[in-house]
Enzyme design. Structure first.
Site, mmCIF file in Angstrom:
data_model
loop_
_atom_site.group_PDB
_atom_site.id
_atom_site.type_symbol
_atom_site.label_atom_id
_atom_site.label_comp_id
_atom_site.label_asym_id
_atom_site.label_seq_id
_atom_site.Cartn_x
_atom_site.Cartn_y
_atom_site.Cartn_z
ATOM 1 N N GLY A 46 0.831 -1.204 0.000
ATOM 2 C CA GLY A 46 0.000 0.000 0.000
ATOM 3 C C GLY A 46 0.858 1.244 0.000
ATOM 4 O O GLY A 46 2.003 1.219 0.463
ATOM 5 N N GLN A 51 3.001 9.841 1.233
ATOM 6 C CA GLN A 51 4.262 9.107 1.213
ATOM 7 C C GLN A 51 5.097 9.434 -0.021
ATOM 8 O O GLN A 51 6.272 9.090 -0.073
ATOM 9 C CB GLN A 51 4.013 7.600 1.278
ATOM 10 N N CYS A 95 6.083 -0.263 7.269
ATOM 11 C CA CYS A 95 5.704 0.867 6.423
ATOM 12 C C CYS A 95 6.883 1.248 5.534
ATOM 13 O O CYS A 95 8.027 1.267 5.986
ATOM 14 C CB CYS A 95 5.317 2.052 7.308
ATOM 15 N N LEU A 96 6.572 1.568 4.289
ATOM 16 C CA LEU A 96 7.614 1.991 3.354
ATOM 17 C C LEU A 96 8.306 3.279 3.807
ATOM 18 O O LEU A 96 9.455 3.525 3.452
ATOM 19 C CB LEU A 96 7.027 2.178 1.956
ATOM 20 N N HIS A 137 -4.193 1.100 7.496
ATOM 21 C CA HIS A 137 -2.859 1.702 7.572
ATOM 22 C C HIS A 137 -2.745 2.902 6.631
ATOM 23 O O HIS A 137 -2.286 3.977 7.023
ATOM 24 C CB HIS A 137 -1.823 0.629 7.224
ATOM 25 N N GLU A 138 -3.178 2.720 5.378
ATOM 26 C CA GLU A 138 -3.040 3.799 4.392
ATOM 27 C C GLU A 138 -3.986 4.960 4.688
ATOM 28 O O GLU A 138 -3.618 6.120 4.502
ATOM 29 C CB GLU A 138 -3.250 3.267 2.975
ATOM 30 N N HIS A 141 -2.512 7.240 7.139
ATOM 31 C CA HIS A 141 -1.556 8.186 6.543
ATOM 32 C C HIS A 141 -2.248 9.478 6.118
ATOM 33 O O HIS A 141 -1.661 10.561 6.208
ATOM 34 C CB HIS A 141 -0.876 7.573 5.310
#
Length: 157
Positions: A46, A51, A95-96, A137-138, A141
């Site tokens: 995701g 991000q 997480c990225l 999660h996304e 953000h």
């Protein structure tokens, strides 16, 4: 399509609330295409617009819950909101934007999201297991929330 740089923890853009998308145009389509390319190159599941440094309510999620002979595909969510959730799952999350960091997070096991597509049409989509975790999660953000704030404990320093 282009691969964009992924913003890392410490950049204030990750702590800000995103604005709704109001124009469904080529600029948005380029952003979504770039986000998809960036996600697929990263090996993640995701990616949210902040991000990649864009404060808009846009998310791409890789649907991994497919039949054995099926292909994974990307779900685009514009101005998403969770409209229902059920069950519970507890497990590791990363997480990225926080490479190498993992924590134990409890999320719903089934999530239904209402969103718009790249052309502004409303739709609903359900996610289960990893996809449900990813939706939550996304969408966090988009409100400036990173997973360590939801973690009961971090597994890495």
């Amino acid at each position: 399509m282009a691969i964009r740089s992924i913003v890392k923890k410490g950049d204030s853009v990750l702590e800000k609330h995103c604005r709704p998308v109001t124009e469904f145009n080529d600029r948005l389509h380029i952003l979504l295409d770039d986000m998809t390319q960036t996600l697929l190159e990263s090996g993640g599941v995701g990616l949210a617009a902040p991000q990649v440094g864009v404060l808009r309510q846009a998310v791409v999620v890789l649907e991994t819950n497919v039949p054995e002979d099926g292909e994974e595909y990307v779900i685009e969510l514009i101005n998403p909101e969770i409209i229902s959730e059920d069950g519970e799952q507890r497990g590791p999350e990363g997480c990225l934007s926080l490479p190498g960091q993992y924590g134990i997070v409890t999320r719903p096991n089934l999530v239904k999201v209402r969103a718009q597509d790249r052309n502004g049409n409303f739709f609903e989509v359900e996610g289960e297991a990893l996809t449900a975790r990813c939706f939550c999660h996304e969408l966090d953000h988009l409100s400036g929330v990173l997973f360590p704030e939801r973690a009961e404990r971090m597994m890495t320093p």
